[in-house]
Scaffold this active site. Structure first.
Site, PDB file in Angstrom:
ATOM      1  N   ARG A 172       6.311   1.152  -7.653  1.00 35.04           N
ATOM      2  CA  ARG A 172       6.993  -0.010  -8.226  1.00 35.04           C
ATOM      3  C   ARG A 172       7.510   0.353  -9.619  1.00 35.04           C
ATOM      4  O   ARG A 172       6.857   1.122 -10.349  1.00 35.04           O
ATOM      5  CB  ARG A 172       6.036  -1.199  -8.364  1.00 35.04           C
ATOM      6  CG  ARG A 172       5.717  -1.903  -7.063  1.00 35.04           C
ATOM      7  CD  ARG A 172       6.922  -2.680  -6.511  1.00 35.04           C
ATOM      8  NE  ARG A 172       6.603  -3.376  -5.286  1.00 35.04           N
ATOM      9  CZ  ARG A 172       6.858  -2.926  -4.060  1.00 35.04           C
ATOM     10  NH1 ARG A 172       7.423  -1.740  -3.891  1.00 35.04           N
ATOM     11  NH2 ARG A 172       6.571  -3.652  -2.996  1.00 35.04           N
ATOM     12  N   HIS A 185      15.529   2.119  -4.117  1.00 30.85           N
ATOM     13  CA  HIS A 185      14.380   1.437  -3.492  1.00 30.85           C
ATOM     14  C   HIS A 185      14.482   1.461  -1.959  1.00 30.85           C
ATOM     15  O   HIS A 185      14.412   0.423  -1.296  1.00 30.85           O
ATOM     16  CB  HIS A 185      14.232  -0.015  -3.995  1.00 30.85           C
ATOM     17  CG  HIS A 185      12.862  -0.572  -3.721  1.00 30.85           C
ATOM     18  ND1 HIS A 185      12.253  -1.515  -4.501  1.00 30.85           N
ATOM     19  CD2 HIS A 185      11.969  -0.286  -2.733  1.00 30.85           C
ATOM     20  CE1 HIS A 185      11.051  -1.808  -4.011  1.00 30.85           C
ATOM     21  NE2 HIS A 185      10.865  -1.064  -2.927  1.00 30.85           N
TER      22      HIS A 185
END
Ligand code: NAP
Ligand code: GLV
Length: 311
Positions: A226, A274
């Site tokens: 993250r 991502h």
């Protein structure tokens, strides 16, 4: 309504989700979240990020299925029901995709592809040297579902692999380190550092200047977990000083990464949007249908998030 699943996440992939459930788990009655839909009696929900007002409207929820492995965004929502089990995504295709990404990026950094790029940019034939895999140490932060599978693949390739987690592990040919006290020893030899930790209050900002300083000089950093794990300015400074030679980032504090972000133009910093790994609708539909069957049989669910730990 007993086997109705609300999908509150699919976006442009809506069609692949409905198709996957129709093929793999036709017993599940799938509804796509949208304006005017009465969700009050729907017991199951698959969600990436809940729209405002979703949770108060779902008054008969039995299970919340997170569409991703990471549940930090869901847990950050104060309206998330506290008494409903939150199940995170664990499915073989998501794991396989992450193993592929970690192997790809570790080989990229191991072979220092930027040296080849530099030579090619000036049409120069410059054979560069690199150590054998067994002379290269890769450190994986997080030895859970994804970290364990990635470690096993890197071991198979012959790398020296070490991992860091909260609890002790005994994985074949992986040197295990645990907890804050063993973090410096873990970092000391990690020439390529891979972050696969969940984002929790304990791990937020863990990839920072003091951690970078404990790595061998010239190390590489790969963050596929993250954006909140990384202190972006600290990485820029560590790369400018040469403490960190190169990095690959898949995740960012702000996504999409703004067009004027310094990372886009930082040399030897590689960006993926991502998508290190993506939940596969067919494989997930099967997993979710098994979990619903377990719930109906009164059996214990798998992969329920421990809310106190945050993962
Ligand atoms: P997981 O199975 O829950 O594993 C988490 C690992 O992190 C465990 O080994 C855990 O230790 C360790 N850990 C947690 N807190 C720690 C701490 N404070 N100190 C040391 N170790 C700690 O999670 P996963 O399925 O492998 O997924 C990991 C993360 O990857 C997700 O949370 C998500 O954010 C990210 N992800 C990203 C993508 C992408 O496309 N970029 C895709 C999927 C997942 P214990 O084993 O001791 O509990
Ligand atoms: C993706 O980021 C996930 O958490 O599965």
């Amino acid at each position: 309504m007993s086997r109705t699943l609300l999908i509150a996440a699919a976006g442009e992939r809506a069609e692949s989700w409905t198709k996957a459930f129709a093929e793999i788990a036709p017993e599940i009655d799938v509804r796509m979240h949208g304006p005017g839909l009465d969700v009050s009696r729907i017991p199951y929900c698959l969600v990436w990020r809940a729209a405002p007002g979703l949770w108060p409207a779902m008054t008969n929820l039995k299970i919340i299925f997170g569409l991703g492995a990471g549940v930090d965004r869901l847990l950050a929502d104060p309206s998330l029901p506290r008494d409903v089990p939150l199940v995170r995504m664990v499915e073989p295709e998501l794991t396989r995709g992450m193993v592929e990404y970690v192997l790809w990026q570790c080989l990229f950094h191991h072979r220092k592809v930027w040296e080849l790029e530099a030579a090619q940019s000036c049409a120069t034939w410059r054979p560069h040297t690199y150590p054998a895999p067994w002379e290269r140490t890769i450190g994986i932060m997080g030895l859970g579902e994804l970290g364990t599978a990635a470690a096993a693949k890197l071991v198979e390739f012959g790398f020296k692999v070490r991992g860091w987690s909260r609890s002790p592990k005994a994985l074949p040919k992986v040197e295990s380190f645990q907890g804050a006290e063993q973090l410096p020893a873990f970092l000391a030899a990690s020439e390529i550092l891979v972050c696969l930790l969940p984002l929790t209050p304990e791990t937020r900002g863990i990839l920072n200047a003091s951690l970078f300083a404990l790595l061998p000089r010239g190390a590489s950093v790969i963050n596929a977990a993250r954006g909140g794990h990384l202190v972006e300015a600290d990485l820029s400074a560590a790369m400018a000083s040469g403490q960190i030679t190169a990095a690959t980032l898949d995740v960012f504090e702000t996504e999409p990464l703004p067009a004027d972000h310094v990372f886009w133009s930082t040399e030897r910093l590689y960006i993926t949007p991502h998508n290190a790994s993506i939940t596969d609708p067919r494989s997930a539909a099967w997993r979710i249908s098994r979990q619903i069957a377990k719930c109906e049989a009164g059996e214990e669910l798998d992969n329920v998030v421990d809310r106190a730990r945050g993962y």
